[in-house]
Design an enzyme around this catalytic site. Structure first.
Site, mmCIF file in Angstrom:
data_model
loop_
_atom_site.group_PDB
_atom_site.id
_atom_site.type_symbol
_atom_site.label_atom_id
_atom_site.label_comp_id
_atom_site.label_asym_id
_atom_site.label_seq_id
_atom_site.Cartn_x
_atom_site.Cartn_y
_atom_site.Cartn_z
ATOM 1 N N THR A 100 0.856 -1.184 0.000
ATOM 2 C CA THR A 100 0.000 0.000 0.000
ATOM 3 C C THR A 100 0.894 1.236 0.000
ATOM 4 O O THR A 100 1.770 1.373 0.855
ATOM 5 C CB THR A 100 -0.899 0.002 1.251
ATOM 6 O OG1 THR A 100 -1.699 -1.179 1.247
ATOM 7 C CG2 THR A 100 -1.798 1.222 1.273
ATOM 8 N N LYS A 176 -6.869 1.480 -3.445
ATOM 9 C CA LYS A 176 -6.526 0.864 -2.163
ATOM 10 C C LYS A 176 -6.581 1.883 -1.032
ATOM 11 O O LYS A 176 -7.008 1.572 0.089
ATOM 12 C CB LYS A 176 -5.135 0.239 -2.235
ATOM 13 C CG LYS A 176 -4.686 -0.428 -0.935
ATOM 14 C CD LYS A 176 -5.590 -1.590 -0.537
ATOM 15 C CE LYS A 176 -5.200 -2.205 0.812
ATOM 16 N NZ LYS A 176 -3.918 -2.898 0.808
ATOM 17 N N LYS A 244 0.543 3.883 9.284
ATOM 18 C CA LYS A 244 1.112 4.154 7.957
ATOM 19 C C LYS A 244 0.038 4.535 6.947
ATOM 20 O O LYS A 244 0.137 5.564 6.267
ATOM 21 C CB LYS A 244 1.870 2.919 7.455
ATOM 22 C CG LYS A 244 2.311 2.994 5.999
ATOM 23 C CD LYS A 244 3.008 1.741 5.533
ATOM 24 C CE LYS A 244 2.082 0.552 5.383
ATOM 25 N NZ LYS A 244 1.272 0.606 4.133
#
Length: 302
Positions: A100, A176, A244
């Site tokens: 990602t 995503k 993150k």
């Protein structure tokens, strides 16, 4: 070509990568893999794979290289580091990037690799370790027609659902990030709700039973709350993953001058949980943070 003549490499044998490598083996691929954890590599070799010392060794002669690392920086190192895969991959091979990352970074990595005559498929996935192990992942992929054609046999072995979302890298990454925004918010909301229910003195198993049959349910509520009920915070997906990912959402939104206050609030809860020492624990640990600050009692706590 049959799968028996296909050669694949998997870089990263964590909970996701090990399942994906296993799916490729079951589909008949010849698979080489590497990981920073030698025990993971040894387990893979015992299962019938070929152990490699580094990404370059794994990628040599591979038709498709599947990178299952955590973030953009690791992906860049896998490709272009001292023992990177890019120079070792045959011309015309495809690199499948599953990390990602910010879409702009995905585009930059793709341009750099494609300039060498190799293909790049931007293919982050969703579904968790169990679906990785049974070949049932969802891939959100974008890239050139040539990249898709080269990667398709491997993707079919690893995926239950493959979304083809565009002809250039970055589009899969953007999809995503929308998923991760929702996933992070839903986890934080589920944890907030369960700790609040505990504060009210409610039977938490009955809360789970009722909510999963009511409009307040979500996939994340249904999936994560059992971790709270069982006091099992072994990491299926760690708190720091959402530190993150929601951080990337914030960076993207700030660049577009787009407000994301709900995602920002969720990020703060993951940051606080990480700061409290839970960064490597399951992301349902956000409920433990709520319990700590409120005095609520969750299963497994006094």
């Amino acid at each position: 070509m049959t799968n028996a003549t296909h050669r694949a490499a998997v870089i990263g044998l964590g909970s996701m990568g090990s399942g994906m490598a296993g799916s490729l083996l079951r589909a008949g691929f010849s698979v080489a893999a590497c990981d920073v954890n030698p025990e993971a590599v040894a387990r893979f070799a015992t299962a019938g794979g070929r152990a490699a010392a580094n990404p370059a060794e794994a990628a040599r002669d591979a038709d498709v290289v599947v990178s299952v690392v955590v973030n953009a920086a690791q992906t860049e190192a896998v490709l272009f580091g001292e023992t990177g895969a890019a120079a070792a991959m045959p011309e015309g091979a495809v690199f499948v990037s599953s990390a990602t990352m910010d879409p702009a970074v995905a585009r930059a990595l793709a341009a750099r690799l494609e300039a060498t005559g190799r293909h790049y498929l931007d293919a982050p996935m969703s579904g968790g370790a169990a679906r990785a192990a049974d070949g049932g992942l969802t891939f959100l992929a974008s890239g050139s027609a040539a990249a898709f054609a080269r990667a398709r046999p491997a993707l079919e072995a690893m995926a239950g659902t493959l979304y083809e979302l565009g002809d250039a890298a970055g589009q899969g990454a953007a999809f995503k990030m929308i998923n991760q925004l929702l996933a992070g918010v839903h986890i934080a909301a589920a944890c907030e709700a369960m700790a609040f229910a505990a504060k009210q003195g409610l039977d938490l198993r009955r809360v789970y039973e009722v909510i999963t049959k009511s409009a307040g349910n979500s996939w994340m509520f249904e999936n994560r709350v059992p971790h709270i009920l069982d006091a099992d915070y072994s990491p299926k997906s760690a708190v720091d993953i959402f530190v993150k990912d929601l951080g990337i959402v914030q960076d993207m939104a700030r660049a577009e001058k787009y407000p994301v206050p709900v995602a920002a609030a969720a990020l703060q809860m993951f940051l606080m949980a990480s700061g409290a020492g839970m960064g490597r624990d399951d992301d349902a640990s956000v409920a433990r943070l709520y319990a700590q600050v409120s005095g609520a009692t969750l299963p497994g706590t006094k």
